[in-house]
Design a protein around this motif. Sequence first.
Motif, mmCIF file in Angstrom:
data_model
loop_
_atom_site.group_PDB
_atom_site.id
_atom_site.type_symbol
_atom_site.label_atom_id
_atom_site.label_comp_id
_atom_site.label_asym_id
_atom_site.label_seq_id
_atom_site.Cartn_x
_atom_site.Cartn_y
_atom_site.Cartn_z
ATOM 1 N N UNK A 84 0.820 -1.214 0.000
ATOM 2 C CA UNK A 84 0.000 0.000 0.000
ATOM 3 C C UNK A 84 0.851 1.260 0.000
ATOM 4 N N UNK A 85 2.058 1.147 0.535
ATOM 5 C CA UNK A 85 2.905 2.337 0.639
ATOM 6 C C UNK A 85 3.627 2.627 -0.667
ATOM 7 N N UNK A 95 10.182 23.937 -3.673
ATOM 8 C CA UNK A 95 9.509 22.636 -3.655
ATOM 9 C C UNK A 95 10.480 21.556 -3.220
ATOM 10 N N UNK A 134 3.533 3.526 12.185
ATOM 11 C CA UNK A 134 2.949 4.392 11.168
ATOM 12 C C UNK A 134 3.985 5.294 10.536
ATOM 13 N N UNK A 135 3.516 6.070 9.580
ATOM 14 C CA UNK A 135 4.422 6.968 8.878
ATOM 15 C C UNK A 135 4.989 8.025 9.820
ATOM 16 N N UNK A 136 4.168 8.434 10.814
ATOM 17 C CA UNK A 136 4.634 9.487 11.728
ATOM 18 C C UNK A 136 5.903 9.044 12.454
ATOM 19 N N UNK A 153 5.483 7.913 -6.745
ATOM 20 C CA UNK A 153 5.187 9.261 -7.253
ATOM 21 C C UNK A 153 6.183 10.271 -6.717
ATOM 22 N N UNK A 193 17.743 17.219 11.612
ATOM 23 C CA UNK A 193 18.249 18.170 12.609
ATOM 24 C C UNK A 193 19.744 17.978 12.821
ATOM 25 N N UNK A 221 10.653 15.119 3.289
ATOM 26 C CA UNK A 221 9.556 14.169 3.128
ATOM 27 C C UNK A 221 10.080 12.877 2.499
ATOM 28 N N UNK A 244 10.522 5.059 6.096
ATOM 29 C CA UNK A 244 9.273 4.324 6.283
ATOM 30 C C UNK A 244 9.304 3.028 5.481
ATOM 31 N N UNK A 284 11.090 21.392 0.416
ATOM 32 C CA UNK A 284 10.015 20.766 1.176
ATOM 33 C C UNK A 284 9.935 19.267 0.883
ATOM 34 N N UNK A 285 10.300 18.928 -0.332
ATOM 35 C CA UNK A 285 10.149 17.542 -0.769
ATOM 36 C C UNK A 285 11.216 16.625 -0.169
ATOM 37 N N UNK A 337 2.819 5.972 -3.142
ATOM 38 C CA UNK A 337 3.345 7.254 -2.683
ATOM 39 C C UNK A 337 4.831 7.360 -3.005
ATOM 40 N N UNK A 391 21.639 19.515 9.965
ATOM 41 C CA UNK A 391 21.692 20.976 10.044
ATOM 42 C C UNK A 391 22.719 21.435 11.069
#
Lengths: 139, 294
Positions: free
Chosen positions: B41-42, B222, B150-152, B48, B163, B229, B236, B225-226, B45, B166
Amino acid sequence: MATFQLEFVSPEKLLLSRPVEMALLPAADGQMGVLPGHAPMIVALSGGVISVREGGAETEALFVPGGFAEITPTRVTVLADEATPVAQLSRANAETRIAEAEKALADLQTAEGTTPERREAAMARLLSARAMLAAAQAA
Amino acid sequence: MASLKALRMRINSVKSTRKITQAMKMVAAAKLRRAQMRAEAARPYAERMERMLASLGVAVANQPDAPKLLVGTGGDATHLLVVMSGDRGLAGAFNTNIGRFARTRIRELEGQGKTVKVLAVGRKGATFLKREFGSRFVGEVSFAGKKTVGFEDAAEVAAKITAMLEDGEFDVCALLYNRFRSVISQIPSEQKLIPAALPEAEAEVAAGPQAQYEYEPTEEEILAALLPQNLAVQIYRAVLETNAGFYGSQMQAMDNATRNAGEMINKLTLNYNRTRQANITRELIEIISGAEAL
């Protein structure tokens, strides 16, 4: 009327995939309407409501807390961490999120060695949470 | 020779062990199926995400101010290894394999004079490595006690790594995990996280006619931000694969255990019957020779 395929994908599963006539996306630079045959685009989404319209009326409204959308002439793919039907949004939930985001932002301001990127991310989170509350109130 | 009673007790104990391993095998099989479904199912995502990164990454990677998550810090002195293992044991060599793999890798890197930091995800791998490399540990994450990961949870690990990047705590980050090739075969593998690996992506862009995307806002924004993720998505995926591999391995281990217990029971039963027979024969001899003596 012509349709295109709208897909909602979360990291955990494919949430939705069906043909629709039009979708309104909360792009980072403002609302954006997408019709079939749209030019290929990749947009960042801010927190807000994605509204699906068919036959001139809204048939589905989903809240996303941010994410990305890939637009091609025949397909729109929304990558979001979650998508909640607006009717199922709860105000209390949104308010706790705002409180959390505000706390995170405040923590960042007092903490040392924060980068502008981190502050920006925290700010985006707060804005997303506020958008959620607004959507919950409107519903 | 063991007494009949002792043998009977051993047979019973092995029988109940077999019952337990059989049940555990069944449970592992059911959990494996679920884990595989979640991994399945993962996939959309991740696919894409990869496609978007492919078209974006090429455009931005060659610029001097490309984001660190994509190109790394440029240095090569400090390596962060994210070692992913199961939280529980009784799964054959699953956890040991990844632990050994990590150990070899750490020694190799330190042999080259690099500094190594370890972020252990999963309890078993952590305990395995801690004895020897405890001083290199920068963090430990365990999903034990959670019903489903989960993804979290993966995003949290990713945030930790971002972090650290950085703060300039490492230059290169790699993920060590058991790649799920099939139910019976998991291969310890290494995957580069930072700098991000996008080789197949470039080929795809070159081949795809529809690579001409417009971007809103800018490509850089973009991408910024991407990338975090994407890091979370990679982790994950590894978590899901580890999960599926763990249950596959456990199922196999329990299957073996069940079979071994069966063999053991057969041997013990044979032994038990022989002993019983011998006892009867001996008693008969005693009675007969007793009668003859009269």
